[in-house]
Design an enzyme around this catalytic site. Structure first.
Site, short mmCIF file in Angstrom:
data_model
loop_
_atom_site.label_atom_id
_atom_site.label_comp_id
_atom_site.label_asym_id
_atom_site.label_seq_id
_atom_site.Cartn_x
_atom_site.Cartn_y
_atom_site.Cartn_z
N LYS A 64 0.98 -1.08 0.00
CA LYS A 64 -0.29 -0.54 0.11
C LYS A 64 1.01 1.28 0.04
O LYS A 64 0.51 2.29 -1.21
CB LYS A 64 -0.61 0.15 1.74
CG LYS A 64 -2.17 -0.77 1.26
CD LYS A 64 -2.69 -0.17 2.53
CE LYS A 64 -1.74 -1.20 3.75
NZ LYS A 64 -1.64 -2.57 4.23
N THR A 65 1.59 0.64 0.92
CA THR A 65 2.76 2.55 0.78
C THR A 65 3.65 2.98 -0.13
O THR A 65 3.48 3.84 -0.70
CB THR A 65 3.96 2.29 2.63
OG1 THR A 65 3.22 1.77 3.15
CG2 THR A 65 4.78 3.81 2.62
N GLU A 97 -3.46 6.19 1.32
CA GLU A 97 -3.15 4.80 1.89
C GLU A 97 -4.35 4.19 2.22
O GLU A 97 -5.04 4.74 3.59
CB GLU A 97 -2.04 4.48 2.36
CG GLU A 97 -1.57 2.90 2.94
CD GLU A 97 0.23 2.93 3.36
OE1 GLU A 97 -0.02 2.06 4.29
OE2 GLU A 97 0.20 3.61 3.43
#
Length: 462
Positions: free
Chosen positions: A121-122, A165
């Protein structure tokens, strides 16, 4: 222009303001003109970055840190019910807002892209933030890690796009209503909150159901958990799949390693597009393709976005080079789930030619170790040698019988060379005794193992 302050958030107080998710929201609110205050357990570069924006940051948690005129108190799921500032908020009748509700309010009126998945995600959120900025679209963004400096995990931009995110760990991603959602993968994790894969799939279904009418879900065609989610959703939402599978809508034709970079070729809407990803590893290449597909779904021309993705050069703790001493490179990895560990080790193996790879691994959470300790140990077998630390508890209390020995035993059973170290202060000396010129050392885990990189480098220089 982006909207101003959400209602009742003009004087917010953040408990745990230095955290990755909390600090990003605080930063955006400060940039929008809010009088931001908060507290954190210890001093940090992030705290200083917030102060530079005008925020008041207290160190330590105490009732007197909460101003009587605070408009709300923002908390994450990690804040315990007996926190003195939370108790004081109840006494004063100050509304308590969960971090996810605050982030959802910041996205209101914009065109949100929410990036979800068990891993990646990051990185994917960062790739979108950097590439959209490179194109002059001035997005706002909130990321779970710093791009290039403390406090660079978030920005209030003047454009209409908000990239965020979306955290599944506590189901907080159910609060968002994105125009485009990305699901990178779906695996069982966060065992304190999810008892089974069925619960995980139900949670991701709820997230997908939150996509606004006419919006798009961008989802992996390669990951089995993601494919199952696509099957469950059916035709409820417009879906764009990406990956190497033959039936992917955005098909990855090739990923060619080029040292610490990759050249990626995809087929999108009948057009072959080749671009560079400036970080190593197939999984990072796939993250970039997900970002490309999401931008295209939002109307950003893929032919323009693809070369802009090369502007992303990494985020802190995602295979971040910390330095080199005595011919040994020290790299920091946030990987803490077996899938992430395997992906990062394979990426380094592909990029490092014949270099030996040494890992300093710190398990994260007792619950995760209890459920996935065997798989963590098997992942460590991909390294030439490993040092394994005690479990970093984070928000959890110990679980009887759950220690790093679960990982060490599994690693040795898989043929790995593993050295247990219980005192973190001894690690630099241990690594110095193992390493030789040309080696790569990875500090790996989601806890404070990241602090060891500079100490290892200092020891290697002696």
């Amino acid at each position: 222009m982006a909207p101003g302050l959400p209602d009742a958030m003009d004087r917010p107080h953040f408990i745990g303001i230095g955290g990755a998710g909390m600090s990003g929201i605080a930063k955006i609110l400060a940039q929008r003109g809010a009088e931001v205050a908060g507290s954190d357990a210890k001093e940090s570069a992030t705290a200083e970055a917030l102060r530079a924006l005008g925020a008041t940051v207290h160190i330590g948690h105490a009732a007197e840190h909460l101003a009587d005129d605070a408009s709300c108190v923002v908390v994450s799921s990690a804040i315990r019910a007996d926190n003195p500032e939370l108790t004081r908020a109840a006494e004063l009748g100050i509304p308590v807002v969960h971090r996810s509700d605050a982030l959802a309010a910041l996205m209101d009126g914009l065109r949100p892209i929410a990036v979800a998945g068990t891993h990646g995600k990051t990185t994917t959120t960062s790739m979108l933030a950097v590439s959209l900025s490179e194109l002059g679209l001035y997005p706002s963004y909130a990321i779970g890690g710093d791009l290039d400096a403390p406090g660079s995990n978030a920005l209030h931009g003047d454009g209409e796009i908000f990239v965020a995110e979306a955290d599944e760990s506590d189901r907080s991603f159910h609060k968002y209503a994105p125009e485009v959602a990305i699901v990178l993968n779906v695996e069982l994790d966060h065992h304190a909150n999810y008892a089974s894969m069925e619960e995980i799939h139900e949670s991701f279904e709820t997230f997908a159901d939150r996509i606004v009418p006419g919006g798009t879900l961008v989802i992996s065609a390669d990951h089995e958990g993601a494919r199952e989610l696509t099957r469950r959703l059916g035709t409820k939402v417009r879906t764009v799949t990406y990956g190497e599978a033959d039936d992917a809508d955005v098909r990855v034709l090739s990923v060619v390693p080029q040292g610490l970079r990759s050249e990626v070729t995809v087929l999108l809407d009948g057009e072959r597009i080749t671009f560079t990803v400036s970080v190593p590893g197939r999984h990072y290449a796939h993250n970039a393709v997900a970002a490309l597909a999401a931008g295209a779904a939002l109307g950003v021309p893929a032919a323009e976005l693809a070369p802009a993705l090369a502007a992303y050069t990494g985020v802190k703790r995602r295979l971040q080079l910390k330095g080199e001493a005595a011919g040994v490179q020290v790299i920091d990895s946030y990987a803490h789930h077996p899938t992430e560990m395997t992906a990062d080790l394979e990426a380094m193996r592909a990029a490092a030619d014949d270099a030996r790879i040494l890992v300093v691994f710190q398990p994260h959470l007792f619950s995760r170790t209890q459920e996935l300790g065997k798989e963590m140990g098997e992942a460590l077998a991909l390294a030439d040698a490993s040092v394994v630390l005690d479990i970093y508890p984070a928000r959890e209390d110990p679980i009887p019988g759950v220690t790093s020995e679960l990982i060490i035993d599994a690693a040795r059973a898989a043929g790995a060379d593993v050295t247990p170290v219980h005192d973190k202060a001894e690690v630099p000396e241990v690594v110095a005794g193992m390493a030789r010129g040309g080696d790569l050392v990875l500090t790996m885990g989601a806890g404070d193992v990241t602090d060891l990189g500079p100490l290892i480098l200092d020891r290697l220089m002696k």
